[in-house]
Scaffold this motif. Structure first.
Motif, PDB file in Angstrom:
ATOM      1  N   ASP A   1       0.828  -1.221   0.000  1.00 28.56           N
ATOM      2  CA  ASP A   1       0.000   0.000   0.000  1.00 28.56           C
ATOM      3  C   ASP A   1       0.858   1.266   0.000  1.00 28.56           C
ATOM      4  O   ASP A   1       0.582   2.237   0.724  1.00 28.56           O
ATOM      5  CB  ASP A   1      -0.929   0.008   1.220  1.00 28.56           C
ATOM      6  CG  ASP A   1      -1.863  -1.186   1.229  1.00 28.56           C
ATOM      7  OD1 ASP A   1      -2.286  -1.598   0.142  1.00 28.56           O
ATOM      8  OD2 ASP A   1      -2.154  -1.704   2.330  1.00 28.56           O
ATOM      9  N   GLY A   2       1.918   1.237  -0.792  1.00 28.97           N
ATOM     10  CA  GLY A   2       2.747   2.425  -0.930  1.00 28.97           C
ATOM     11  C   GLY A   2       3.686   2.699   0.220  1.00 28.97           C
ATOM     12  O   GLY A   2       4.262   3.797   0.302  1.00 28.97           O
ATOM     13  N   ARG A   3       3.873   1.743   1.106  1.00 27.83           N
ATOM     14  CA  ARG A   3       4.813   1.924   2.221  1.00 27.83           C
ATOM     15  C   ARG A   3       5.614   0.649   2.425  1.00 27.83           C
ATOM     16  O   ARG A   3       5.142  -0.446   2.151  1.00 27.83           O
ATOM     17  CB  ARG A   3       4.071   2.302   3.503  1.00 27.83           C
ATOM     18  CG  ARG A   3       3.112   1.245   3.998  1.00 27.83           C
ATOM     19  CD  ARG A   3       2.200   1.785   5.088  1.00 27.83           C
ATOM     20  NE  ARG A   3       1.332   0.709   5.604  1.00 27.83           N
ATOM     21  CZ  ARG A   3       1.566   0.028   6.705  1.00 27.83           C
ATOM     22  NH1 ARG A   3       2.648   0.304   7.425  1.00 27.83           N
ATOM     23  NH2 ARG A   3       0.754  -0.927   7.115  1.00 27.83           N
ATOM     24  N   PHE A   4       6.839   0.821   2.900  1.00 24.30           N
ATOM     25  CA  PHE A   4       7.705  -0.324   3.153  1.00 24.30           C
ATOM     26  C   PHE A   4       7.516  -0.814   4.580  1.00 24.30           C
ATOM     27  O   PHE A   4       7.477  -0.014   5.527  1.00 24.30           O
ATOM     28  CB  PHE A   4       9.171   0.057   2.917  1.00 24.30           C
ATOM     29  CG  PHE A   4       9.530   0.177   1.467  1.00 24.30           C
ATOM     30  CD1 PHE A   4       9.849  -0.951   0.730  1.00 24.30           C
ATOM     31  CD2 PHE A   4       9.514   1.412   0.835  1.00 24.30           C
ATOM     32  CE1 PHE A   4      10.163  -0.846  -0.625  1.00 24.30           C
ATOM     33  CE2 PHE A   4       9.832   1.524  -0.514  1.00 24.30           C
ATOM     34  CZ  PHE A   4      10.150   0.393  -1.247  1.00 24.30           C
ATOM     35  N   VAL A   5       7.384  -2.130   4.719  1.00 30.16           N
ATOM     36  CA  VAL A   5       7.228  -2.737   6.038  1.00 30.16           C
ATOM     37  C   VAL A   5       8.266  -3.848   6.181  1.00 30.16           C
ATOM     38  O   VAL A   5       8.691  -4.452   5.190  1.00 30.16           O
ATOM     39  CB  VAL A   5       5.812  -3.324   6.242  1.00 30.16           C
ATOM     40  CG1 VAL A   5       4.765  -2.222   6.224  1.00 30.16           C
ATOM     41  CG2 VAL A   5       5.503  -4.387   5.191  1.00 30.16           C
ATOM     42  N   ASN A   6       8.667  -4.114   7.440  1.00 29.58           N
ATOM     43  CA  ASN A   6       9.634  -5.182   7.679  1.00 29.58           C
ATOM     44  C   ASN A   6       8.916  -6.514   7.870  1.00 29.58           C
ATOM     45  O   ASN A   6       7.701  -6.606   7.702  1.00 29.58           O
ATOM     46  CB  ASN A   6      10.527  -4.842   8.883  1.00 29.58           C
ATOM     47  CG  ASN A   6       9.722  -4.666  10.165  1.00 29.58           C
ATOM     48  OD1 ASN A   6       8.582  -5.121  10.263  1.00 29.58           O
ATOM     49  ND2 ASN A   6      10.305  -4.010  11.153  1.00 29.58           N
TER      50      ASN A   6
END
Length: 221
Positions: free
Chosen positions: A137-142
């Protein structure tokens, strides 16, 4: 936990389980050997003969100190030693007499850890992770699903590298996309990369590599 460490733990548990089981078996095997040998010696001494008969077997069993051996230990004739009687105990009997409870606990841990590793692998695959990072959704997550905080420029650069089939772009491609109207942005790009590197390395297994300043790419450490 990184996937490679989870695998290391799994193999360590398997080795520990096997070693505990083998140690218990070997200890029991030694005790069994001592018991059957002393029982045979007493039986032969009582009948004063090396001939095996029903009475020999009965006396032999009566002298066994380990109760679990009675009826499970047999006498055979050793043709290599002048047809002398030799006690025999099956591997299954020795295994049943050995204390395998610590080993079973460890094997249970192996099973549980294997299921955990499988769950982690499926979960990470479902996230579409690359090097412990995913774009959602347009964001980087770990790997834990926590957002990696990036500045707008860092976000734009990461998306460009992420969406590239090789996860690599030339310096010219990056500069033309981020600063299309600036004639010389080498120092600006260098600063952007320098500040982005520690953030990416802190939250993932990725690192940003430079090919002699001509291109930049994301690589799994």
């Amino acid at each position: 936990m990184k996937q490679k460490y989870a695998v290391v733990v799994l193999f360590a548990l398997i080795i520990a389980s096997s070693m505990v089981s083998l140690t218990s078996y070997k200890t029991t095997e030694k005790l069994v050997t001592e018991d059957v040998n002393q029982a045979l010696a007493k039986a032969l001494d009582e009948q004063q003969s090396d001939v095996i008969s029903a009475d020999t077997i009965q006396v032999f069993n009566s002298h066994l100190q380990i109760e679990g051996l009675r009826g499970n230990a047999v006498l055979a004739v050793d043709t290599k030693k002048g047809f002398r009687p030799r006690p025999q105990v099956s591997t299954a009997t020795i295994l049943s007499l050995s204390d395998q409870r610590p080993s079973m606990i460890l094997w249970s841990m192996v099973l549980l850890w294997s299921l955990f590793c499988l769950y982690q692998h499926r979960r990470l695959s479902a996230l579409g992770l690359y090097g412990g990072l995913a774009l959602q959704d347009g964001r980087f997550v770990n790997a834990k699903g926590c957002e990696v905080k990036l500045t707008p420029m860092q976000q734009q650069l990461m998306e460009m590298l992420w969406q590239s089939p090789s996860h690599q772009l030339s310096k010219a491609e990056i500069c033309d996309a981020l600063w299309p109207k600036k004639p010389d942005t080498s120092e600006t790009l260098y600063t952007l990369i320098r500040r982005l590197k520690p953030i990416i390395e802190e939250h993932s297994n990725l690192k940003i590599e430079s090919d002699r300043g001509k291109s930049y790419g994301l690589k799994v450490r």
